[in-house]
Enzyme design. Structure first.
Site, PDB file in Angstrom:
ATOM      1  N   CYS B 129       0.865  -1.172   0.000  1.00  0.00           N
ATOM      2  CA  CYS B 129       0.000   0.000   0.000  1.00  0.00           C
ATOM      3  C   CYS B 129       0.910   1.232   0.000  1.00  0.00           C
ATOM      4  CB  CYS B 129      -0.899  -0.007   1.236  1.00  0.00           C
ATOM      5  SG  CYS B 129      -1.847   1.507   1.403  1.00  0.00           S
ATOM      6  N   ILE B 190       1.108  -5.590  -9.751  1.00  0.00           N
ATOM      7  CA  ILE B 190       1.622  -4.597  -8.825  1.00  0.00           C
ATOM      8  C   ILE B 190       0.490  -4.052  -7.948  1.00  0.00           C
ATOM      9  CG2 ILE B 190       3.524  -3.818 -10.295  1.00  0.00           C
ATOM     10  CD1 ILE B 190       1.730  -1.570 -11.340  1.00  0.00           C
ATOM     11  N   ASN B 191       0.856  -3.360  -6.881  1.00  0.00           N
ATOM     12  CA  ASN B 191      -0.109  -2.542  -6.159  1.00  0.00           C
ATOM     13  C   ASN B 191      -0.175  -1.193  -6.886  1.00  0.00           C
ATOM     14  OD1 ASN B 191      -1.705  -1.266  -4.073  1.00  0.00           O
ATOM     15  ND2 ASN B 191      -0.899  -2.777  -2.643  1.00  0.00           N
ATOM     16  N   GLY B 216      -5.976   1.403 -12.425  1.00  0.00           N
ATOM     17  CA  GLY B 216      -6.755   1.519 -13.649  1.00  0.00           C
ATOM     18  C   GLY B 216      -5.901   1.489 -14.910  1.00  0.00           C
TER      19      GLY B 216
END
Lengths: 258, 313
Positions: B129, B190-191, B216
């Site tokens: 995160c 990936i994050n 996105g």
């Protein structure tokens, strides 16, 4: 769409409720909501209480810290608006019983206006804690709606919850549809009373909301997300949402009894 | 009809499309809804030791259609409140992967044990995160940190452990290598990509937290590059994440080396029906290309790489 707008007008509607009017172009329908960003504070979902033209409005009741602070917003101050989001009331039924509790009138007033403009007959059962808190009483009267009042302290209309007169009207009157917005426990009773006489109900439901895009899950209600599947739900939909009138979720997503 | 089923670290998935963590994952009924909509599996919201409300709003900025910027702030009800949600999702038949976040290896291991006890099929570790103080990238930003957390979790549970790594570093593949060495069963990449939006009229960041993470379509090429690079440096399976909204996007990820993919932001722009469309679309696309299964596509883009086509190291 998102925009930053200036508050054009501030109207104190009741001792705990103000309306903020602002210019915002996108078309909106009664029932829809916008996300209102109070810079340096928070962003909250608010039903539009004025949907026609570009001079839109939201009517805010002091509930939590942010809404209490928002009552102090003055004309000229800038706020962020995104939306409108969600679905709307279908204004076409001929005879409508509207049951409004507390700040529920904010979303129901423009819907009643739309129904009256199509020639619908509207009875509004309007409830509040006390007479000065009866939101949009004059506005409903000016639309030509029939008003039946109830207050917890008996200072206007019947003493007690608005569900009392609403249940009586449902038994006695002839309506084609029921609309309601207010505390969820109240709406649950309205749904049940309308079901007993076989009438369809549309409920405007509120849940903790963050993204308003159907993604973050904060406003999950049974199989629905209030932001994209609502905020206006049918009685049938709500029958499949076990939490309706019983549980809500806080900002962390924790389920808590209402 | 091409076979869409895939094996991921011992999990048999009916198709490669997983609901990404953070999307629709707070309530068990929503996870069940994603399963009914056709997801091959669902990853929960990242769950911590105690409940967190997350950051104040605004937590999201939408770039209509092509991206979302968010800083939700890891809102979650806490692990002790969460088993009921997992139970609801499992009752609907969903394959549930439990995502957890902690501040150090010990907290991760403790959460892993509790999450395993809920009956999830696998764990995904949120090491990535990009905007939560004391969590995510801040504790999983280096190979040593990733290795220490994964090692402790692998010791604590018997379930497959998937390490979700960040792209916000010069060498994401080094993080994946560290996860593999420490015993991870798979890596997801990936994050979100660390990002910012400013409102010029108010002269301040749009998100209450300031910095956020971009997801996105805008980040699909970034995610693809990471997966492509990581594929040649590890031997455990990869889950591709980042900007997937069409079957072709997904196939790009498979060809780059992903065994499965996670879909998140597309749910905001297209609704949960995107899972059904992705599965049927991938089946048609594989047929068109003469591929008999999703498994056959994994890593195909690496054939012939080498003649000046090696990934830029």
């Amino acid at each position: 769409m998102r925009a930053v707008v200036r508050v054009e007008e501030r109207v104190a509607e009741t001792p705990t409720t103000v309306t903020l009017r602002f210019r915002y172009e996108p078309d909106a329908s009664p029932g829809q909501f916008v996300m209102v960003w109070l810079p340096d504070d928070d962003e909250l979902p608010m039903s539009l209480s004025y949907t026609r033209g570009t001079l839109k409005g939201v009517t805010i009741k002091a509930m939590g810290e942010t809404t209490r602070r928002s009552l102090g917003i003055a004309p000229g101050q800038r706020i962020g608006i995104r939306g409108p989001y969600g679905n709307c009331f279908d204004p076409t039924p001929r005879r409508i019983l509207v049951v409004a509790g507390g700040s529920g009138s904010a979303v129901l007033a423009p819907a009643v206006e739309a129904a009256r403009a199509l020639g619908g007959e509207v009875t509004v059962a309007l409830g509040a804690t006390t007479a000065p808190e009866l939101l949009f009483r004059e506005r409903f009267e000016a639309m030509g709606a029939r008003l039946v009042l109830a207050t917890d302290d008996g200072s206007a209309g019947e003493k007690g919850f608005v569900t009392g007169p609403a249940e009586r009207l449902l038994r006695e009157g002839s309506f084609d549809a029921v609309w309601t917005c207010g505390p969820e426990v109240m709406m649950r009773k309205v749904v049940s009373a309308a079901g007993a006489v076989g009438l369809p109900v549309r409920c405007s439901v509120e849940r903790h909301m963050k993204c308003a895009l159907g993604m973050c899950d904060a406003c999950a209600l049974g199989p629905f997300h209030v932001c994209v599947d609502g905020p206006v739900f049918t009685d049938r939909q709500l029958a499949s949402a076990e939490d309706f009138g019983r549980f809500h979720r806080d900002a962390s997503g924790r389920r808590r009894p209402l | 009809m091409a076979d869409l089923s895939v094996d991921l670290a011992g999990l048999r998935l009916r198709n490669p499309f997983l609901l990404a963590s953070g999307v629709w994952g707070e309530s068990g009924e929503s996870l069940a809804g994603a399963h009914r909509a056709g997801a091959g599996g669902v990853v929960t919201k990242s769950i911590g030791s105690v409940g967190r409300p997350g950051y104040p709003n605004p937590t999201i900025e939408s770039y209509d259609g092509w991206g979302l910027l968010n800083a939700m702030g890891l809102p979650n009800p806490g692990i002790d409140e969460y088993p009921q949600e997992i139970a609801a999702a499992r009752a609907a038949g969903a394959t549930v992967i439990g995502s957890i976040f902690g501040a150090d290896p010990g907290e991760f291991a403790d959460l892993a044990r509790k999450m395993a006890a809920t009956g999830v099929a696998a764990l995904e570790l949120n090491l990535s995160c990009p905007h939560a103080e004391g969590y995510g990238t801040e504790v999983g930003g280096t190979p040593a940190e990733v290795g220490a957390i994964v090692r402790e979790v692998v010791r604590a549970v018997r379930l497959p452990v998937i390490a979700k790594i960040t792209p916000n570093t010069s060498d994401p593949a080094a993080l994946a290598e560290a996860a593999e060495r420490a015993g991870a069963s798979a890596v997801s990449a990936i994050n979100t990509v660390r990002a910012l939006a400013i409102d010029v009229r108010l002269a301040r960041p749009v998100l209450a937290h300031g910095l956020g993470g971009l997801s996105g379509r805008a980040i699909k090429p970034v995610g693809l590059a990471c997966v492509y690079q990581i594929f040649s440096r590890i031997s455990i399976p990869l889950v591709g994440v980042g900007g997937i909204s069409t079957a072709e996007d997904a196939l790009e990820y498979l060809m780059a080396g992903a065994r499965a993919v996670e879909v998140g932001t597309a749910v905001a722009f297209e609704g949960i029906g995107v899972f059904g469309r992705l599965a049927s679309g991938l089946s048609v696309l594989l047929d068109e290309l003469g591929l008999g299964s999703a498994r056959e596509a994994v890593g195909l883009a690496h054939r012939g790489a080498g003649r000046g086509a090696a990934s830029p190291a």
